[in-house]
Design a protein around this motif. Structure first.
Motif, mmCIF file in Angstrom:
data_model
loop_
_atom_site.group_PDB
_atom_site.id
_atom_site.type_symbol
_atom_site.label_atom_id
_atom_site.label_comp_id
_atom_site.label_asym_id
_atom_site.label_seq_id
_atom_site.Cartn_x
_atom_site.Cartn_y
_atom_site.Cartn_z
ATOM 1 N N ARG A 21 42.555 29.378 31.979
ATOM 2 C CA ARG A 21 43.542 29.541 33.044
ATOM 3 C C ARG A 21 43.515 28.327 33.957
ATOM 4 N NH1 ARG A 21 47.141 33.853 33.214
ATOM 5 N NH2 ARG A 21 45.429 35.007 32.274
ATOM 6 N N TRP A 31 41.467 37.250 31.553
ATOM 7 C CA TRP A 31 42.368 36.579 32.496
ATOM 8 C C TRP A 31 41.919 35.147 32.763
ATOM 9 C CZ3 TRP A 31 42.405 34.017 37.107
ATOM 10 C CH2 TRP A 31 43.645 33.871 37.751
ATOM 11 N N LYS A 42 39.932 44.283 38.295
ATOM 12 C CA LYS A 42 39.952 44.340 36.841
ATOM 13 C C LYS A 42 38.568 44.687 36.304
ATOM 14 C CE LYS A 42 43.640 40.978 35.847
ATOM 15 N NZ LYS A 42 44.384 41.819 34.885
ATOM 16 N N ASP A 93 50.993 40.359 38.660
ATOM 17 C CA ASP A 93 51.806 40.085 37.479
ATOM 18 C C ASP A 93 51.320 38.791 36.856
ATOM 19 O OD1 ASP A 93 53.719 40.054 35.510
ATOM 20 O OD2 ASP A 93 55.362 39.418 36.806
ATOM 21 N N ASN A 94 50.361 38.902 35.928
ATOM 22 C CA ASN A 94 49.770 37.747 35.251
ATOM 23 C C ASN A 94 49.105 36.799 36.249
ATOM 24 O OD1 ASN A 94 50.534 38.665 32.673
ATOM 25 N ND2 ASN A 94 52.577 37.785 32.911
ATOM 26 N N ASP A 95 49.654 35.600 36.426
ATOM 27 C CA ASP A 95 49.050 34.610 37.321
ATOM 28 C C ASP A 95 49.467 34.781 38.771
ATOM 29 O OD1 ASP A 95 48.087 33.582 35.009
ATOM 30 O OD2 ASP A 95 49.155 31.685 35.092
ATOM 31 N N GLU A 96 50.377 35.701 39.037
ATOM 32 C CA GLU A 96 50.960 35.807 40.370
ATOM 33 C C GLU A 96 50.856 37.225 40.911
ATOM 34 O OE1 GLU A 96 54.569 32.589 40.165
ATOM 35 O OE2 GLU A 96 54.832 34.461 39.033
ATOM 36 N N GLU A 147 38.635 42.616 31.181
ATOM 37 C CA GLU A 147 39.964 42.166 31.602
ATOM 38 C C GLU A 147 39.866 40.884 32.415
ATOM 39 O OE1 GLU A 147 42.308 46.447 32.048
ATOM 40 O OE2 GLU A 147 41.141 45.621 33.727
#
Length: 259
Positions: free
Chosen positions: A168, A164, A156, A109-112, A160
């Motif tokens: 970041r 990401w 990914k 879920d995104n960064d986690e 993708e």
């Protein structure tokens, strides 16, 4: 999923953002802190906090707010209705019983990463020795510092992955945590090539984990399976991976036809 701006209910999105602003670092927030964490004005953050408290999702002492047990309705509904946790649970329990170590299934879920299934504690003899922080059902862990996170990032596509990694931040959790994207990128590439991941001491000291992907029949990675060990003394990492990996890959094959 993207939607037309006319279909977006901005108030709902802001309210959910306020709920998500509570975490382990900030378990209690006032209007000022909530505004800082969500990008809302202080006045707007205060109205959302008061509304969520009125609806029973927050509790308050008049100044600070914190999550109430009512928010567990969301996780309970997910676990009761989602297919993935139900499908993998029997295999998780069998794997934990065989390896005598706790196992998890995790999604990105995104960064986690979020733990959506855990082996039953009764299947492992040394669960009381496992002190790894945040390894409960529903826990959210940083993707860059965990075996499952790296496994899912490696799954990914290149486009993708590039999206990401753009701008970041990689927070440091232990002295061993990789915090530079230039260092993480070759690790992700290696994980992509070998199709499994080993991580040690980057999320919590003395915690080691091996992860493999869980794919459906179309070859899409839908989750990651890991085995977690807590060992403070030195050991042969290659031997550990060689011992665990065949059983984990077999478990992944068992559930593939159901995903």
């Amino acid at each position: 999923m993207t939607i037309a701006s006319a279909d977006l209910i901005a108030g709902l999105a802001k309210g959910l953002a306020v709920l998500e602003s509570f975490d382990m670092q900030r378990q209690r927030l006032n209007a000022t802190l909530a505004a800082q964490r969500t990008g809302l004005t202080r006045a707007a953050a205060r109205r959302h906090l008061l509304t969520l408290a009125h609806l029973g999702y927050l509790e308050s002492d008049g100044s600070y707010f914190w999550l109430s047990p009512r928010v567990l309705r969301f996780s309970g509904s997910y676990l009761a209705s989602a297919r993935l946790p139900r499908l993998v649970q029997p295999t998780l329990n069998q794997l934990a019983l065989k390896l005598r170590q706790p196992c998890s299934v995790v999604v990105l879920d995104n960064d986690e990463v979020v733990i959506v299934a855990r082996s039953n504690t009764s299947t492992t003899s040394d669960m009381h020795q496992l002190s790894a922080y945040g390894l409960h059902l529903g826990a959210r862990l940083p993707a860059h510092a965990t075996s499952t996170g790296r496994m899912l990032l490696a799954s990914k596509s290149q486009s993708e992955w590039q999206q990401w990694r753009h701008e970041r931040e990689l927070p440091r959790l232990t002295p061993h945590t990789v915090t530079q994207m230039e260092s993480l990128a070759p690790i992700i590439e290696q994980v992509r090539e070998q199709d499994w991941c080993y991580a040690s001491g980057e999320h919590e000291l003395s915690v080691h984990a091996v992860a493999v992907p869980l794919r459906d029949m179309q070859g899409r990675t839908v989750a990651a399976l890991n085995v977690v060990l807590h060992r403070a003394t030195a050991f042969d990492e290659d031997a550990l991976v060689a011992e665990l990996l065949p059983h984990m890959l077999d478990a992944a094959r068992q559930v593939r036809g159901q995903l």
